[in-house]
Design a protein around this motif. Structure first.
Motif, PDB file in Angstrom:
ATOM      1  N   PRO A  63      14.631 -36.787 -40.812  1.00 20.74           N
ATOM      2  CA  PRO A  63      13.666 -36.223 -39.312  1.00 20.74           C
ATOM      3  C   PRO A  63      12.947 -34.830 -40.567  1.00 20.74           C
ATOM      4  CG  PRO A  63      16.405 -35.869 -40.078  1.00 20.74           C
ATOM      5  CD  PRO A  63      15.404 -36.317 -40.949  1.00 20.74           C
ATOM      6  N   THR A  64      12.094 -34.891 -39.356  1.00 23.45           N
ATOM      7  CA  THR A  64      11.379 -33.264 -39.398  1.00 23.45           C
ATOM      8  C   THR A  64      11.929 -32.275 -39.491  1.00 23.45           C
ATOM      9  OG1 THR A  64       9.478 -35.401 -39.633  1.00 23.45           O
ATOM     10  CG2 THR A  64       9.301 -32.565 -39.818  1.00 23.45           C
ATOM     11  N   ILE A  65      12.049 -31.531 -40.482  1.00 26.20           N
ATOM     12  CA  ILE A  65      12.957 -29.995 -40.248  1.00 26.20           C
ATOM     13  C   ILE A  65      11.737 -28.678 -40.714  1.00 26.20           C
ATOM     14  CG2 ILE A  65      15.063 -28.347 -39.748  1.00 26.20           C
ATOM     15  CD1 ILE A  65      16.360 -30.965 -40.566  1.00 26.20           C
ATOM     16  N   SER A  66      11.366 -28.531 -39.775  1.00 25.08           N
ATOM     17  CA  SER A  66      10.607 -26.723 -39.785  1.00 25.08           C
ATOM     18  C   SER A  66      11.886 -26.070 -41.344  1.00 25.08           C
ATOM     19  CB  SER A  66      10.489 -26.035 -39.158  1.00 25.08           C
ATOM     20  OG  SER A  66      11.186 -25.301 -38.519  1.00 25.08           O
ATOM     21  N   LYS A  67      10.594 -24.838 -42.313  1.00 28.14           N
ATOM     22  CA  LYS A  67      10.842 -24.503 -42.882  1.00 28.14           C
ATOM     23  C   LYS A  67      11.350 -23.086 -42.755  1.00 28.14           C
ATOM     24  CE  LYS A  67       8.803 -25.966 -47.144  1.00 28.14           C
ATOM     25  NZ  LYS A  67       9.667 -26.592 -47.883  1.00 28.14           N
ATOM     26  N   PRO A  68      11.398 -23.180 -41.551  1.00 26.00           N
ATOM     27  CA  PRO A  68      12.518 -21.540 -40.780  1.00 26.00           C
ATOM     28  C   PRO A  68      13.721 -22.159 -40.355  1.00 26.00           C
ATOM     29  CG  PRO A  68      10.449 -21.197 -40.352  1.00 26.00           C
ATOM     30  CD  PRO A  68      10.095 -22.697 -40.790  1.00 26.00           C
ATOM     31  N   VAL A  69      13.691 -23.573 -39.741  1.00 27.71           N
ATOM     32  CA  VAL A  69      15.497 -24.016 -39.606  1.00 27.71           C
ATOM     33  C   VAL A  69      16.075 -24.796 -40.768  1.00 27.71           C
ATOM     34  CG1 VAL A  69      16.124 -25.362 -38.152  1.00 27.71           C
ATOM     35  CG2 VAL A  69      14.402 -24.873 -37.611  1.00 27.71           C
ATOM     36  N   LYS A  70      15.452 -25.288 -41.708  1.00 25.38           N
ATOM     37  CA  LYS A  70      16.021 -25.377 -42.638  1.00 25.38           C
ATOM     38  C   LYS A  70      16.567 -23.864 -43.563  1.00 25.38           C
ATOM     39  CE  LYS A  70      13.287 -29.179 -44.123  1.00 25.38           C
ATOM     40  NZ  LYS A  70      12.240 -30.067 -45.444  1.00 25.38           N
ATOM     41  N   PHE A  71      15.912 -23.326 -43.446  1.00 27.22           N
ATOM     42  CA  PHE A  71      16.096 -21.801 -44.318  1.00 27.22           C
ATOM     43  C   PHE A  71      17.636 -21.031 -43.836  1.00 27.22           C
ATOM     44  CE2 PHE A  71      15.912 -17.234 -45.084  1.00 27.22           C
ATOM     45  CZ  PHE A  71      15.712 -16.998 -46.096  1.00 27.22           C
ATOM     46  N   LEU A  72      17.418 -21.092 -42.400  1.00 31.39           N
ATOM     47  CA  LEU A  72      18.353 -20.389 -41.545  1.00 31.39           C
ATOM     48  C   LEU A  72      19.608 -21.461 -42.213  1.00 31.39           C
ATOM     49  CD1 LEU A  72      16.446 -19.661 -38.261  1.00 31.39           C
ATOM     50  CD2 LEU A  72      17.712 -17.534 -39.841  1.00 31.39           C
ATOM     51  N   GLY A  73      19.333 -23.123 -41.699  1.00 31.87           N
ATOM     52  CA  GLY A  73      20.442 -23.430 -41.444  1.00 31.87           C
ATOM     53  C   GLY A  73      21.203 -23.584 -43.269  1.00 31.87           C
TER      54      GLY A  73
END
Length: 158
Positions: free
Chosen positions: A73-83
């Motif tokens: 899935p396509t996940i934005s960089k800020p969401v990846k960073f937080l996760g």
């Protein structure tokens, strides 16, 4: 209550039951053979067994095998960073607790990134870029550093 019923229903499934049974048996064997294998190691091993069983069950319910490739899935960089920061917070604390050292906790996180990168490059044959591995490492370590700050210092370093 509904979540508890879902979990109990998942445990009834043979995939989860086999995973739990194998992890309990392995924990018993390791406890008898290795003197340093304590109760916290056994609990961790059983939790990993349950996690694998639930993963196996969820892929089976989607009609997939364990090694079937699925589209990322396509996940934005800020969401990846937080996760990944949250994962670093939790796993970094777990590694530091198990290894009894905050530096070894950070090294454990770094090694886990390399292990996952190796897994993706070899087993499912997906290419993972160096930039992605570096981003994951920095994100995990930032979450772990947040934990160390909340602890009021670095605890036991070595």
């Amino acid at each position: 209550m509904e979540t508890t019923l879902i979990i109990l229903g998942a445990i009834r499934n043979w995939r989860v039951s086999i995973s739990v049974t194998v992890s309990i048996a392995l924990a018993l064997i390791l406890t008898n053979w290795l003197p340093f294998f304590t109760a916290k190691h056994c609990i961790s091993l059983v939790i990993l067994g349950i996690t694998f069983g639930v993963y196996w069950l969820s892929r089976w319910r989607l009609g997939l095998t364990l090694l079937t490739k699925v589209e990322e899935p396509t996940i934005s960089k800020p969401v990846k960073f937080l996760g990944l920061s949250f994962v670093g917070f939790m796993w970094g604390g777990f590694f530091a607790m198990q290894l009894n050292s905050s530096i070894l906790g950070a090294i454990g996180l770094i090694l886990s990134v390399f292990a996952v990168g190796f897994w993706y490059n070899s087993i499912p044959s997906r290419h993972v870029s160096t930039e992605s591995l570096l981003f994951s490492t920095v994100s995990l370590l930032s979450g772990y550093s947040g934990l160390l700050i909340l602890m009021g210092g670095y605890g036991r370093v070595f």
